[in-house]
Design a protein around this motif. Structure first.
Motif, PDB file in Angstrom:
ATOM      1  N   ALA A 186     -15.705  -5.346  -2.074  1.00 23.23           N
ATOM      2  CA  ALA A 186     -15.309  -4.931  -0.725  1.00 23.23           C
ATOM      3  C   ALA A 186     -14.455  -3.663  -0.778  1.00 23.23           C
ATOM      4  CB  ALA A 186     -14.547  -6.055  -0.039  1.00 23.23           C
ATOM      5  N   PHE A 187     -13.616  -3.557  -1.796  1.00 17.78           N
ATOM      6  CA  PHE A 187     -12.758  -2.383  -1.956  1.00 17.78           C
ATOM      7  C   PHE A 187     -13.598  -1.121  -2.155  1.00 17.78           C
ATOM      8  CE2 PHE A 187     -10.767   0.574  -4.953  1.00 17.78           C
ATOM      9  CZ  PHE A 187      -9.601   0.905  -4.278  1.00 17.78           C
ATOM     10  N   ASP A 197      -9.209   1.183   7.730  1.00 18.90           N
ATOM     11  CA  ASP A 197      -8.699  -0.082   8.277  1.00 18.90           C
ATOM     12  C   ASP A 197      -9.034  -1.249   7.349  1.00 18.90           C
ATOM     13  OD1 ASP A 197      -7.640   1.206  10.457  1.00 18.90           O
ATOM     14  OD2 ASP A 197      -9.382   0.823  11.748  1.00 18.90           O
ATOM     15  N   THR A 198     -10.272  -1.272   6.857  1.00 14.32           N
ATOM     16  CA  THR A 198     -10.664  -2.346   5.948  1.00 14.32           C
ATOM     17  C   THR A 198      -9.908  -2.249   4.630  1.00 14.32           C
ATOM     18  OG1 THR A 198     -12.873  -2.525   6.922  1.00 14.32           O
ATOM     19  CG2 THR A 198     -12.584  -3.385   4.689  1.00 14.32           C
ATOM     20  N   LEU A 199      -9.737  -1.034   4.133  1.00 17.24           N
ATOM     21  CA  LEU A 199      -8.987  -0.852   2.891  1.00 17.24           C
ATOM     22  C   LEU A 199      -7.580  -1.431   3.009  1.00 17.24           C
ATOM     23  CD1 LEU A 199      -9.876   2.750   1.641  1.00 17.24           C
ATOM     24  CD2 LEU A 199     -10.207   0.612   0.396  1.00 17.24           C
ATOM     25  N   LEU A 200      -6.934  -1.156   4.123  1.00 18.33           N
ATOM     26  CA  LEU A 200      -5.571  -1.648   4.305  1.00 18.33           C
ATOM     27  C   LEU A 200      -5.509  -3.169   4.323  1.00 18.33           C
ATOM     28  CD1 LEU A 200      -4.217   0.924   6.919  1.00 18.33           C
ATOM     29  CD2 LEU A 200      -3.526   0.697   4.530  1.00 18.33           C
ATOM     30  N   THR A 201      -6.539  -3.802   4.855  1.00 14.75           N
ATOM     31  CA  THR A 201      -6.543  -5.271   4.880  1.00 14.75           C
ATOM     32  C   THR A 201      -6.779  -5.857   3.495  1.00 14.75           C
ATOM     33  OG1 THR A 201      -8.922  -5.479   5.328  1.00 14.75           O
ATOM     34  CG2 THR A 201      -7.449  -5.253   7.236  1.00 14.75           C
ATOM     35  N   ILE A 224       1.720   4.642  -8.219  1.00 11.20           N
ATOM     36  CA  ILE A 224       1.792   4.745  -6.760  1.00 11.20           C
ATOM     37  C   ILE A 224       2.083   3.359  -6.187  1.00 11.20           C
ATOM     38  CG2 ILE A 224       0.514   5.338  -4.656  1.00 11.20           C
ATOM     39  CD1 ILE A 224      -1.199   7.191  -6.386  1.00 11.20           C
ATOM     40  N   HIS A 225       2.951   3.293  -5.202  1.00 10.73           N
ATOM     41  CA  HIS A 225       3.310   2.026  -4.573  1.00 10.73           C
ATOM     42  C   HIS A 225       2.951   2.051  -3.086  1.00 10.73           C
ATOM     43  CE1 HIS A 225       5.582   0.892  -8.150  1.00 10.73           C
ATOM     44  NE2 HIS A 225       6.181   2.074  -8.107  1.00 10.73           N
ATOM     45  N   GLY A 226       2.550   0.907  -2.562  1.00  8.61           N
ATOM     46  CA  GLY A 226       2.344   0.758  -1.127  1.00  8.61           C
ATOM     47  C   GLY A 226       0.916   0.978  -0.681  1.00  8.61           C
ATOM     48  N   PRO A 227       0.447   0.195   0.307  1.00 11.07           N
ATOM     49  CA  PRO A 227      -0.946   0.286   0.773  1.00 11.07           C
ATOM     50  C   PRO A 227      -1.350   1.660   1.287  1.00 11.07           C
ATOM     51  CG  PRO A 227       0.102  -1.717   1.605  1.00 11.07           C
ATOM     52  CD  PRO A 227       1.189  -0.884   0.983  1.00 11.07           C
ATOM     53  N   GLU A 228      -0.486   2.307   2.047  1.00  6.73           N
ATOM     54  CA  GLU A 228      -0.857   3.600   2.624  1.00  6.73           C
ATOM     55  C   GLU A 228      -1.069   4.639   1.531  1.00  6.73           C
ATOM     56  OE1 GLU A 228       1.668   1.758   3.632  1.00  6.73           O
ATOM     57  OE2 GLU A 228       0.942   1.087   5.603  1.00  6.73           O
ATOM     58  N   ASN A 229      -0.168   4.675   0.554  1.00 10.70           N
ATOM     59  CA  ASN A 229      -0.301   5.646  -0.530  1.00 10.70           C
ATOM     60  C   ASN A 229      -1.532   5.370  -1.389  1.00 10.70           C
ATOM     61  OD1 ASN A 229       2.079   6.991   0.199  1.00 10.70           O
ATOM     62  ND2 ASN A 229       3.345   5.626  -1.045  1.00 10.70           N
ATOM     63  N   ARG A 233      -5.154   7.525  -2.121  1.00  7.36           N
ATOM     64  CA  ARG A 233      -5.714   7.735  -3.457  1.00  7.36           C
ATOM     65  C   ARG A 233      -7.152   7.220  -3.535  1.00  7.36           C
ATOM     66  NH1 ARG A 233      -3.370   9.059  -8.564  1.00  7.36           N
ATOM     67  NH2 ARG A 233      -5.090   9.065 -10.050  1.00  7.36           N
ATOM     68  N   ALA A 234      -7.460   6.175  -2.752  1.00  5.42           N
ATOM     69  CA  ALA A 234      -8.785   5.567  -2.799  1.00  5.42           C
ATOM     70  C   ALA A 234      -9.882   6.541  -2.406  1.00  5.42           C
ATOM     71  CB  ALA A 234      -8.834   4.337  -1.892  1.00  5.42           C
TER      72      ALA A 234
END
Length: 312
Positions: A186-187, A197-201, A224-229, A233-234
Motif C-alpha cells: 500500500a505504501f 492522504d493515503t501515505l499519511l494514514t 528523518i522524523h515525522g509523517p509529513e517529512n 521523502r516518499a
C-alpha cells in the motif's frame, strides 16, 4: 604472576563480555572486535594500567572499551567510512517466501532492526548512555565519567534516548509476513500515485526514516522524523522505471529497488498496528551488491513475468 600477566589473563576472561558490550553500542561484530582490540592496546601499554592500584578492574576495562566505542561513533558521524569499513548494521536478507518452522525464529531479528534504526538517529553520547545504562545497568555516575559530563547531564541524555527508543513498543511490532507485506504494498502504491492522504494514514505518528549511504554514498545518509517529512521523502521513491523484488531483511518486509536492471537500494519496513513505524533504506552500493549476491542470482524484472511497478 606479575601485573602484566594478571591484566592479560583478566582481559581474555572478559573479552566475550566486552565484545558483547561493544557490539551493542556499535551494532556490528567487526567494529566491536576492533574496539575491544584497540582497548587492549591502550590497556597493555607499559605503565597504562597498574593492576595493583585499580580497585575495580572489570569497571576500568568497561570504561576503556566504552570510550573506544564512543570515539568510533564520533568518527562515523564526522567523516565518511572507507569502502573497506564494516560500519553499519549486520543485515540478513532472505527471499520473500513462505517460512518453515525453523525460519520463524528469524522474525525476532525484526526488533533488532527496529532498534538499530532508532540508535542511528541518536547522537554518539545518547547512544552510549542508553546502551550502558538501560542494557548493561551501568550507573549514571560511571557513564558521566566515560563521557566527561556531569551526572545530571548524563541522565538527560538517557531520557532523550529512551523517548526515541520506546516511541514504538517492540511488543506491538507486526511479525506476520503477510500483514507486513500488505502495508508495504500500500505504501509503494500510494507513493507511485502521489496519494499524500493515503501515505499519511499509513505512517506511524512517531515514524523514523533512516537512509544509510554507507561507504559509497555517505552524503545520502540521513535520518528523518515525522509523517509529513517522510511523506515528502516518499516522492523520491516513485522512480518511473523502478521495479521491486520482495525480500525479507532481518525479519522485516523489504524490497530490492531496481532501475534499469541495477539494484539501487534495499528498503525494509517495521510495522506497528498496521502502520509503518520505521523505514530503513540501504543506499550503499557495495553492501547492496553483497546482500543481493547473498540470496543467489537476483531475479531480473523480465524473468518469469516478474516485472512490476510495486512489490506483490
Amino acid at each position: 604472576m606479575d601485573s602484566a600477566e594478571q591484566l592479560s589473563r583478566h582481559f581474555e576472561e572478559s573479552r566475550q563480555r566486552l565484545t558483547a558490550l561493544a557490539y551493542r553500542i556499535l551494532g556490528n561484530s567487526a567494529d566491536a572486535e576492533d574496539a575491544v582490540q584497540d582497548a587492549w592496546v591502550r590497556l597493555s601499554r607499559p605503565g597504562a594500567t597498574d593492576v595493583a592500584v585499580v580497585t575495580n578492574l572489570d569497571g576500568w576495562m568497561t570504561t576503556v572499551v566504552s570510550r573506544t566505542c564512543l570515539n568510533k561513533l564520533r568518527a562515523r558521524a564526522a567523516r565518511p567510512e572507507s569502502p573497506t569499513d564494516a560500519a553499519g548494521p549486520e543485515l540478513h536478507v532472505r527471499p520473500d517466501q513462505a517460512l518453515g518452522p525453523e525460519d520463524q525464529a528469524l522474525l525476532a531479528e525484526q526488533v533488532s532492526l527496529a532498534l538499530h534504526i532508532v540508535l542511528q538517529s541518536l547522537t554518539p553520547p545518547e547512544r552510549l548512555t542508553f546502551v550502558l545504562h538501560d542494557s548493561f545497568g551501568m550507573p549514571f555516575s560511571e557513564i558521566a565519567n566515560v563521557l566527561g559530563k556531569s551526572t545530571e547531564a548524563t541522565r538527560k541524555l538517557a531520557s532523550r534516548a529512551r523517548q526515541r527508543v520506546h516511541a514504538v513498543d517492540p511488543a506491538e511490532i507486526e511479525t506476520n509476513p503477510a500483514s507486513q507485506r500488505s502495508v508495504v504494498n500500500a505504501f509503494f502504491a500510494a507513493s507511485r500515485d502521489g496519494d499524500i492522504d493515503t501515505l499519511l494514514t499509513l505512517l506511524h505518528p512517531e515514524i523514523t526514516f533512516h537512509a544509510d549511504g554507507g561507504a559509497t554514498r555517505p552524503a545520502a545518509s540521513a535520518t528523518i522524523h515525522g509523517p509529513e517529512n517522510v511523506t515528502r521523502r516518499a516522492a523520491t521513491f516513485a522512480i518511473p522505471d523502478a521495479t521491486f523484488q520482495p525480500i525479507t531483511l532481518n525479519g522485516s518486509a523489504a524490497v530490492i529497488v531496481r532501475s534499469n536492471h541495477q539494484s539501487v537500494s534495499i528498503m525494509a519496513f517495521v510495522i506497528s498496528h498496521g502502520r509503518i513505524a520505521q523505514i530503513y533504506s540501504l543506499l550503499d552500493q557495495l553492501r547492496i551488491e553483497q546482500l543481493v549476491n547473498g540470496i543467489g542470482q537476483a531475479r531480473q524484472p523480465s524473468d518469469n513475468g516478474s516485472s512490476q511497478s510495486g512489490p506483490r
